[in-house]
Design an enzyme around this catalytic site. Structure first.
Site, PDB file in Angstrom:
ATOM      1  N   ARG A 135      35.163 -29.869   2.600  1.00  0.00           N
ATOM      2  CA  ARG A 135      34.015 -29.616   3.484  1.00  0.00           C
ATOM      3  C   ARG A 135      32.972 -28.829   2.686  1.00  0.00           C
ATOM      4  O   ARG A 135      33.325 -27.878   1.989  1.00  0.00           O
ATOM      5  CB  ARG A 135      34.440 -28.837   4.740  1.00  0.00           C
ATOM      6  CG  ARG A 135      35.369 -29.647   5.654  1.00  0.00           C
ATOM      7  CD  ARG A 135      35.545 -28.965   7.008  1.00  0.00           C
ATOM      8  NE  ARG A 135      34.361 -29.098   7.835  1.00  0.00           N
ATOM      9  CZ  ARG A 135      34.182 -28.437   8.989  1.00  0.00           C
ATOM     10  NH1 ARG A 135      35.099 -27.579   9.420  1.00  0.00           N
ATOM     11  NH2 ARG A 135      33.091 -28.612   9.714  1.00  0.00           N
TER      12      ARG A 135
ATOM     13  N   ASN B 193      25.091 -21.767  10.457  1.00  0.00           N
ATOM     14  CA  ASN B 193      26.220 -21.786  11.402  1.00  0.00           C
ATOM     15  C   ASN B 193      26.202 -23.121  12.144  1.00  0.00           C
ATOM     16  O   ASN B 193      25.353 -23.978  11.898  1.00  0.00           O
ATOM     17  CB  ASN B 193      26.126 -20.594  12.362  1.00  0.00           C
ATOM     18  CG  ASN B 193      27.390 -20.414  13.181  1.00  0.00           C
ATOM     19  OD1 ASN B 193      28.496 -20.407  12.626  1.00  0.00           O
ATOM     20  ND2 ASN B 193      27.270 -20.277  14.482  1.00  0.00           N
ATOM     21  N   LYS B 194      27.132 -23.280  13.042  1.00  0.00           N
ATOM     22  CA  LYS B 194      27.303 -24.543  13.775  1.00  0.00           C
ATOM     23  C   LYS B 194      25.983 -25.044  14.353  1.00  0.00           C
ATOM     24  O   LYS B 194      25.182 -24.254  14.859  1.00  0.00           O
ATOM     25  CB  LYS B 194      28.331 -24.317  14.896  1.00  0.00           C
ATOM     26  CG  LYS B 194      28.643 -25.500  15.778  1.00  0.00           C
ATOM     27  CD  LYS B 194      29.025 -26.746  15.009  1.00  0.00           C
ATOM     28  CE  LYS B 194      30.201 -26.529  14.069  1.00  0.00           C
ATOM     29  NZ  LYS B 194      30.385 -27.671  13.119  1.00  0.00           N
TER      30      LYS B 194
ATOM     31  N   ARG C 121      39.780 -25.115  11.090  1.00  0.00           N
ATOM     32  CA  ARG C 121      38.338 -25.103  10.860  1.00  0.00           C
ATOM     33  C   ARG C 121      37.892 -23.660  11.084  1.00  0.00           C
ATOM     34  O   ARG C 121      38.688 -22.776  11.414  1.00  0.00           O
ATOM     35  CB  ARG C 121      37.580 -26.127  11.719  1.00  0.00           C
ATOM     36  CG  ARG C 121      38.206 -26.568  12.998  1.00  0.00           C
ATOM     37  CD  ARG C 121      38.309 -25.474  14.008  1.00  0.00           C
ATOM     38  NE  ARG C 121      37.018 -24.826  14.208  1.00  0.00           N
ATOM     39  CZ  ARG C 121      36.828 -23.626  14.671  1.00  0.00           C
ATOM     40  NH1 ARG C 121      37.873 -22.861  14.991  1.00  0.00           N
ATOM     41  NH2 ARG C 121      35.636 -23.111  14.824  1.00  0.00           N
TER      42      ARG C 121
ATOM     43  N   GLN D 163      33.844 -27.160  20.192  1.00  0.00           N
ATOM     44  CA  GLN D 163      34.707 -26.031  19.810  1.00  0.00           C
ATOM     45  C   GLN D 163      34.647 -24.891  20.840  1.00  0.00           C
ATOM     46  O   GLN D 163      35.614 -24.150  21.008  1.00  0.00           O
ATOM     47  CB  GLN D 163      34.300 -25.479  18.445  1.00  0.00           C
ATOM     48  CG  GLN D 163      34.648 -26.376  17.263  1.00  0.00           C
ATOM     49  CD  GLN D 163      33.490 -27.264  16.875  1.00  0.00           C
ATOM     50  OE1 GLN D 163      32.674 -27.643  17.709  1.00  0.00           O
ATOM     51  NE2 GLN D 163      33.390 -27.597  15.594  1.00  0.00           N
TER      52      GLN D 163
ATOM     53  N   ASP E 134      28.844 -19.762   8.632  1.00  0.00           N
ATOM     54  CA  ASP E 134      29.579 -20.476   7.575  1.00  0.00           C
ATOM     55  C   ASP E 134      29.082 -20.102   6.197  1.00  0.00           C
ATOM     56  O   ASP E 134      29.809 -20.232   5.202  1.00  0.00           O
ATOM     57  CB  ASP E 134      29.460 -21.987   7.779  1.00  0.00           C
ATOM     58  CG  ASP E 134      30.252 -22.389   9.014  1.00  0.00           C
ATOM     59  OD1 ASP E 134      29.703 -22.282  10.122  1.00  0.00           O
ATOM     60  OD2 ASP E 134      31.427 -22.750   8.851  1.00  0.00           O
TER      61      ASP E 134
HETATM   62  O1  MRU Z   1      32.857 -27.090  12.092  1.00  0.00           O
HETATM   63  P1  MRU Z   1      33.596 -25.797  12.314  1.00  0.00           P
HETATM   64  O2  MRU Z   1      34.370 -25.776  13.596  1.00  0.00           O
HETATM   65  O3  MRU Z   1      34.422 -25.406  11.109  1.00  0.00           O
HETATM   66  O4  MRU Z   1      32.433 -24.722  12.448  1.00  0.00           O
HETATM   67  C1  MRU Z   1      32.762 -23.389  12.706  1.00  0.00           C
HETATM   68  C2  MRU Z   1      31.585 -22.511  12.856  1.00  0.00           C
HETATM   69  O5  MRU Z   1      30.454 -22.946  12.782  1.00  0.00           O
HETATM   70  C3  MRU Z   1      31.846 -21.055  13.015  1.00  0.00           C
HETATM   71  O6  MRU Z   1      30.875 -20.467  13.815  1.00  0.00           O
HETATM   72  C4  MRU Z   1      31.838 -20.384  11.645  1.00  0.00           C
HETATM   73  O7  MRU Z   1      32.689 -21.061  10.755  1.00  0.00           O
HETATM   74  C5  MRU Z   1      32.231 -18.960  11.705  1.00  0.00           C
HETATM   75  S1  MRU Z   1      33.964 -18.790  12.040  1.00  0.00           S
HETATM   76  C6  MRU Z   1      34.329 -17.127  12.082  1.00  0.00           C
END
Ligand code: MRU
Length: 365
Positions: A90, A252-253, A53, A201, A242
């Site tokens: 995704r 982002n997350k 991920r 995470q 993202d």
């Molecule tokens: O759901 P995930 O774990 O794929 O989400 C990851 C994030 O939100 C990260 O902050 C983002 O992908 C940047 S990774 C360098």
């Protein structure tokens, strides 16, 4: 980065192509397990079920997934199947679409017999480019950390959300690249690690990375960030992304937006580490145009971890009858972002700021 002193990457391609292995991130921090990806279906499952991920790593794994399928079926139909299967894994990280478009552009004009070697070469190049991009982000970002260190006594306190570390990329991470370089260069720092519910995470991955690197850090509940900022305990926030629009809106997350709001209220700089493959040049309105992944409610109703007997397990944390909603990402408007830190330098989160660093892309959808 190193695991028990051994250099490691979250994805590794066999030299010359033909093989892929990834770290199964679902089992960290409790177990370090490397699994092979042998087929297109393996690569798609690894992305969808989050063995891998993080936006850049999703892109790299998708490129490798196309290469795996070109070994089996390099026909036009096979290429189409690989691209469609991986595109459906995704929805939010634009690195996935970026990597697939890149593979299509390079492979579609070739005769089928030439596709597999070209796909492996390009997948390897995507990985190496990601490492170089993140290292450059680190160089630009470490200057921001050094500037804070120069004007205060004691460690620079950095808050980060989710995992934008080396596990989310091919190496270095994006948000963590300045942290690793600062640590290497002897700049004292301390990282506040948001646990990042629902999948944790931060607790599972960022804390594991920082512990392995010997970087001082403390895990905090997601809700603690505002309080820490009000008390002057955060010098800067650095997060990943993202998908960032051509106008600087940052997806982002989930929970990132709340950190940006608190940072603005408290006068704390809010930086976004932004590799260029995470820029979606086709859109200008983050809230209106970025698809937000909705993940299974079980990720909210249950929490995973290691039991006292050593087993990895899950426990339910709410009544049996309670259902959950699980939006996986949110959008931070550009106005709340202090600066974007890209591989080409640091810029305002705006169309003009991005256009200055990427003039070849400005106005090109
Ligand atoms: O759901 P995930 O774990 O794929 O989400 C990851 C994030 O939100 C990260 O902050 C983002 O992908 C940047 S990774 C360098």
């Amino acid at each position: 980065m190193r695991v028990n002193g051994v250099p490691w990457r979250p994805i590794r391609l066999a030299a010359g192509g033909g093989g892929v292995e990834v770290i199964d991130q679902r089992r960290l921090p409790h177990e370090f397990v490397v699994v092979p990806l042998a087929t297109l279906a393996d690569a798609a499952t690894a992305i969808a079920d989050m063995w891998v991920r993080g936006a850049p790593l999703i892109g790299a794994t998708a490129a490798a997934g196309v290469a795996l399928h070109m070994d089996r079926d390099p026909s036009d139909a096979g290429l189409g199947e690989a691209l469609a299967t991986l595109a459906a894994t995704r929805p939010t990280a634009v690195n996935l679409a970026w990597a697939l478009a890149d593979m299509r552009t390079r492979l579609a004009p070739l005769v089928p017999a030439a596709r597999a070697p070209a796909a492996w070469a390009r997948a390897a190049a995507v990985c190496e480019e990601d490492v170089a991009i993140n290292r450059a982000i680190g160089e630009h970002g470490v200057a921001l950390v050094a500037a804070v260190a120069a004007r205060k006594a004691g460690p620079v306190n950095i808050l980060t959300h989710c995992n934008a570390g080396w596990l989310a990329t091919v190496d270095w991470g994006t948000a963590t690249a300045p942290v690793y370089l600062a640590h290497e260069r002897g700049i004292p720092l301390h990282v506040w690690v948001d646990e990042t519910r629902p999948r944790n995470q931060g607790a599972h991955l960022t804390a594991w990375e920082l512990a392995a690197a010997g970087i001082p850090h403390r895990l905090v509940a997601d809700n603690a960030g505002g309080h820490l900022m009000q008390r002057g305990l955060v010098d800067m926030v650095i997060v990943g992304t993202d998908r960032t629009t051509a106008t600087g809106d940052v997806c982002n997350k989930i929970g990132t937006y709340l950190k940006a709001l608190a940072a603005r209220d408290c006068g704390v700089p809010f930086y976004v580490a932004l590799p260029s493959p995470s820029i979606d040049w086709t859109i200008t309105d983050g809230l209106g145009e970025i698809p937000i992944e909705e993940r299974p409610g079980r990720e909210v109703t249950h929490v995973g971890g290691r039991a006292a007997d050593g087993r990895l397990t899950e426990v339910r944390i709410c009544p049996e009858a309670t259902e959950a909603a699980n939006p996986a990402f949110d959008v931070t408007p550009a106005r709340l972002v202090t600066r974007l830190v890209t591989e080409r330098g640091v810029c305002p989160a705006s169309a003009a700021g991005l256009a200055r660093l990427f003039p070849e892309r400005a106005g090109v959808p």
